[in-house]
Scaffold this active site. Sequence first.
Site, mmCIF file in Angstrom:
data_model
loop_
_atom_site.group_PDB
_atom_site.id
_atom_site.type_symbol
_atom_site.label_atom_id
_atom_site.label_comp_id
_atom_site.label_asym_id
_atom_site.label_seq_id
_atom_site.Cartn_x
_atom_site.Cartn_y
_atom_site.Cartn_z
ATOM 1 C CG ASP A 153 -0.218 -0.015 2.557
ATOM 2 O OD1 ASP A 153 1.007 0.165 2.586
ATOM 3 O OD2 ASP A 153 -0.889 -0.227 3.572
ATOM 4 C CG HIS A 166 -5.073 -0.519 8.831
ATOM 5 N ND1 HIS A 166 -4.841 0.800 8.521
ATOM 6 C CD2 HIS A 166 -3.878 -1.009 9.278
ATOM 7 C CE1 HIS A 166 -3.568 1.079 8.754
ATOM 8 N NE2 HIS A 166 -2.971 0.006 9.218
ATOM 9 C CG ASN A 193 -7.041 1.173 12.003
ATOM 10 O OD1 ASN A 193 -6.370 0.205 11.639
ATOM 11 N ND2 ASN A 193 -7.268 2.210 11.217
ATOM 12 C CD GLU A 247 -7.303 2.861 7.105
ATOM 13 O OE1 GLU A 247 -7.210 2.151 8.131
ATOM 14 O OE2 GLU A 247 -6.496 3.784 6.857
HETATM 15 P P1 PGA Z 1 2.994 -0.576 12.022
HETATM 16 O O1 PGA Z 1 1.751 -0.502 11.094
HETATM 17 O O2 PGA Z 1 3.805 -1.715 11.560
HETATM 18 O O3 PGA Z 1 3.672 0.757 11.777
HETATM 19 O O4 PGA Z 1 2.490 -0.722 13.414
HETATM 20 C C1 PGA Z 1 1.054 -1.619 10.765
HETATM 21 C C2 PGA Z 1 -0.116 -1.165 9.978
HETATM 22 O O5 PGA Z 1 -0.641 -0.086 10.283
HETATM 23 O O6 PGA Z 1 -0.509 -1.867 9.043
#
Ligand code: PGA
Length: 247
Positions: free
Chosen positions: A66, A131, A129, A136
């Site tokens: 992404d 996701h 969250n 999301e």
């Molecule tokens: P992080 O993010 O590895 O920075 O915790 C994971 C994500 O938000 O997919």
Amino acid sequence: MTPTLEVHPAAAWADAVAAALTDRLRAWPRLRLCLPTGETPVSLYAALSASADAGLWSQATVVLLDDYVGLSADDPAAGGPRLRREIVDHVRPAVFIEIDQSGDLAAAARRHDEAARGLDLAIVGLGLNGHIGFNEPGSTADSATRVVDLHPRSREAAEGYGTEGAPERGITIGLARLLDARELWLLVTGVPKAEILRAALEGPETPDVPASYLRRHPSWRVMADDAAASLLGRADRWMTHRGDTVS
Ligand code: PGA
């Protein structure tokens, strides 16, 4: 489906995941895999960059999971350049497919969906969250690769990387395409992720926690450190394997 769960002490986590991925590449040098950015894989990418045998990745294809929309290449949050800095430039896969945002964004998402077709391995992180990529909260298992409005937490993360832009949108490989990958690995580390990991594995399947849909994948593996796994109260009911280093 029941995932394979591996729990490693935090200090051993990156080397354990790096060893598993190295095994995959040795067995199938033409591996097509998607990789995430974010904080979770930083230590993994450092381990892979330090340990890769010459040529190990030379037939592999890496597809970016992404990216934020509209950031310049020198923005510290821009996903493509970030993945290059952290791993791609070090291990040198045959092909690296970023998200080409030139022209119409919907068309860019469709092109990236084609690029993500037929992945052997989808490696993803877990957002606080719930996701997966930028799928999301509100995303369902049939979500396409698409342009999305970012959740406030995802925008905060970009700001944490020092972006000038405070991006409002992202492009992500959709859950549907990720669930199509032959194999799927979910990487989760740290105490702050313990609650959402429990929700993803033990709560209801729900668009509120898009990661809960990973349970539909027939061959998936959760690779956690002991802090992230600390709230898995029902682990014994679905766990099929633990890292050797945990008794
Ligand atoms: P992080 O993010 O590895 O920075 O915790 C994971 C994500 O938000 O997919």
